[in-house]
Design an enzyme around this catalytic site. Structure first.
Site, short mmCIF file in Angstrom:
data_model
loop_
_atom_site.label_atom_id
_atom_site.label_comp_id
_atom_site.label_asym_id
_atom_site.label_seq_id
_atom_site.Cartn_x
_atom_site.Cartn_y
_atom_site.Cartn_z
N THR A 64 0.84 -1.19 0.00
CA THR A 64 0.00 0.00 0.00
C THR A 64 0.88 1.25 0.00
OG1 THR A 64 -1.95 1.05 0.99
CG2 THR A 64 -0.39 0.03 2.52
N LYS A 76 3.59 1.32 -3.74
CA LYS A 76 3.06 0.57 -4.90
C LYS A 76 3.94 0.72 -6.14
CE LYS A 76 -1.85 0.74 -3.64
NZ LYS A 76 -3.22 0.81 -4.20
N ASN A 110 0.13 -3.89 -6.21
CA ASN A 110 -0.47 -3.84 -4.88
C ASN A 110 -0.51 -5.19 -4.18
OD1 ASN A 110 -2.66 -5.06 -6.11
ND2 ASN A 110 -4.19 -3.70 -5.17
N ASP A 133 -6.31 -3.96 -8.05
CA ASP A 133 -7.29 -2.89 -7.76
C ASP A 133 -8.46 -2.96 -8.74
OD1 ASP A 133 -6.43 -1.46 -5.51
OD2 ASP A 133 -4.94 -0.33 -6.66
N GLY A 184 -10.92 10.13 -12.80
CA GLY A 184 -9.72 10.00 -11.95
C GLY A 184 -8.71 9.10 -12.64
N ALA A 185 -7.55 9.67 -12.97
CA ALA A 185 -6.52 8.91 -13.69
C ALA A 185 -5.29 8.68 -12.82
CB ALA A 185 -6.15 9.64 -14.98
N GLY A 186 -5.48 8.63 -11.49
CA GLY A 186 -4.39 8.30 -10.57
C GLY A 186 -4.19 6.79 -10.51
#
Lengths: 269, 269
Positions: free
Chosen positions: B67, B71, B92, B108, B132-134
């Site tokens: 985490t 990562k 992850n 994820d 969201g492109a994180g």
């Protein structure tokens, strides 16, 4: 139940499945409502050095008990050693300081002494015999010297090993008489078996029968063997009227010393 | 209670006290009478590389969830990566093979897909929008492409970030239309918020109100935010008549995927 904020202590060795420390510690942690757990870590020999480096940066771990076969091998990797760990070249517990420094000690002998104290036996000023000059015997002999015995005798099946330990102790405790010759038990106030003899159902005694004839009823007789709890030596001593100290009593007292060194338990479990 | 033969899995990060995985896993292990525990490991950045080396020789550990903030950093240290972990440059979860080799994946997106499947939503052939492109958004978008969406749109406050992800996906999935322009929601069958907008009591929505006017009642609307469970976006979608999927549902499904990858749980927790 272990959660994100549980504090860790560990015991490292290989194999690890047989060790009893996690159960003993975790029962104590649970009984004292502490969010803390001892975990068993089985590390291969090749990864030992990385493991020690990892300990320095392992921020939610307080310390690590060290067991077979790594007690000697970890010595060179630590940042600081107690005087006795340095002399014995053997570490059975590591404390991680807040800044990541790793301090090693060997509390095998302290566990032995504490088990005695819990039964009212104080080694100070006593004449003691330690049978077995291996890792545990060496640690017990060293701690007896630190505790102020008036004279120490050593016995081992290996002549070389017993002489090496005697020399180590004479150099660390100048002035203390250390003998490797045992003709009679009559002068001893403490006799400690730190050899594996008597383990299981062998029925064996760690000294010749002829010598055991001279065992005085006034002696305190201790054994490090944990199974059976009453070894043949302890059975004989008990029949003779001696006070006795068992391997499980030492193991329990030692767990207290290990936990205390890591800052994880009160002194006595 | 943890004993010598307890099998270990871990979660590594820093800080670690806030993570929920140990509780979730340990409740499942206990409920299934498995002698297994997940422990939280807080490792400093300097010790990360030693920690990975330690994993190779840690013989009673099956694997490790990774985490924040590690990562990305663990990627270069592993022995093998799944295709998506390599593409996303993000891991992850790590599985330790019996010979010590470390295999990394990023589940994820799989957790997201599984949470959908549990509610009867199948992404195959659907037109999807990911907001969201994180790290999490990228993983979800990648898994949606793997699952066979017919078209994918991406939205992010950072123009640079959204274009970089679009390019990565176009290169990994040639032929799949990937757009970074969103004028209306009317064509979408799946809308997933993978940004932190809506967390806490901000009351914020991750898309302009004007755009949300076009949200069709037939869409499946999902959010990765776990608190509140019903985010402002999900509340709006529910009022519109959409089917919804919450952050905690994804977290639970994902825990199943993490455990399955490590060989430590059945697929669904």
């Amino acid at each position: 139940m272990v959660n994100g904020s549980t504090e860790l202590v560990a015991i490292v060795g290989s194999p690890i499945a047989q060790v009893k420390s996690p159960e003993n510690f975790n029962r104590w942690f649970e009984g004292n409502a502490l969010n803390r757990v001892m975990l068993p870590i089985d590390i291969s020999a090749q990864a030992l050095s990385s493991f020690i480096d990892t300990l320095r940066g392992w921020q939610n771990l307080r310390g690590c008990v060290v067991t077979i076969p790594y007690k000697q091998q970890v010595v060179e990797h630590l940042d600081e050693l107690s005087e006795r760990a340095r002399a014995l070249r053997s570490v059975n517990v590591i404390r991680r300081e807040a800044d990541g420094r790793l301090i090693g000690d060997n509390v095998d002998g302290e566990g032995f002494l504490n088990a005695g104290r819990q039964q009212g036996f104080d080694a100070k000023g006593k004449r003691a015999l330690v049978i077995g000059a291996g890792g545990v015997g060496s640690a017990i002999a060293y701690s007896l010297c630190q505790a102020g015995v008036s004279a120490l005798s050593l016995s081992d099946v290996s002549h070389e090993r017993v002489e090496a330990l005697a020399q180590l102790l004479r150099s660390a405790f100048p002035g203390l008489p250390v003998s490797t010759r045992v003709d009679s038990l009559s002068q001893f106030e403490l006799i400690a078996n730190a050899s594996p003899v008597g383990m299981g159902d062998s029925g064996e005694l760690p000294l010749p029968q002829a010598l055991l004839q001279s065992l005085p009823a006034s002696a305190h007789v201790a054994d490090v063997v944990t199974a059976p709890e009453i070894t043949p030596l302890l059975a004989l001593a008990k029949a003779r009227g001696c006070s006795i100290q068992t391997g499980p009593q030492m193991a329990l007292a030692q767990a207290g010393n290990l936990g205390h060194f890591m800052g994880a338990t009160a002194l006595v479990l």
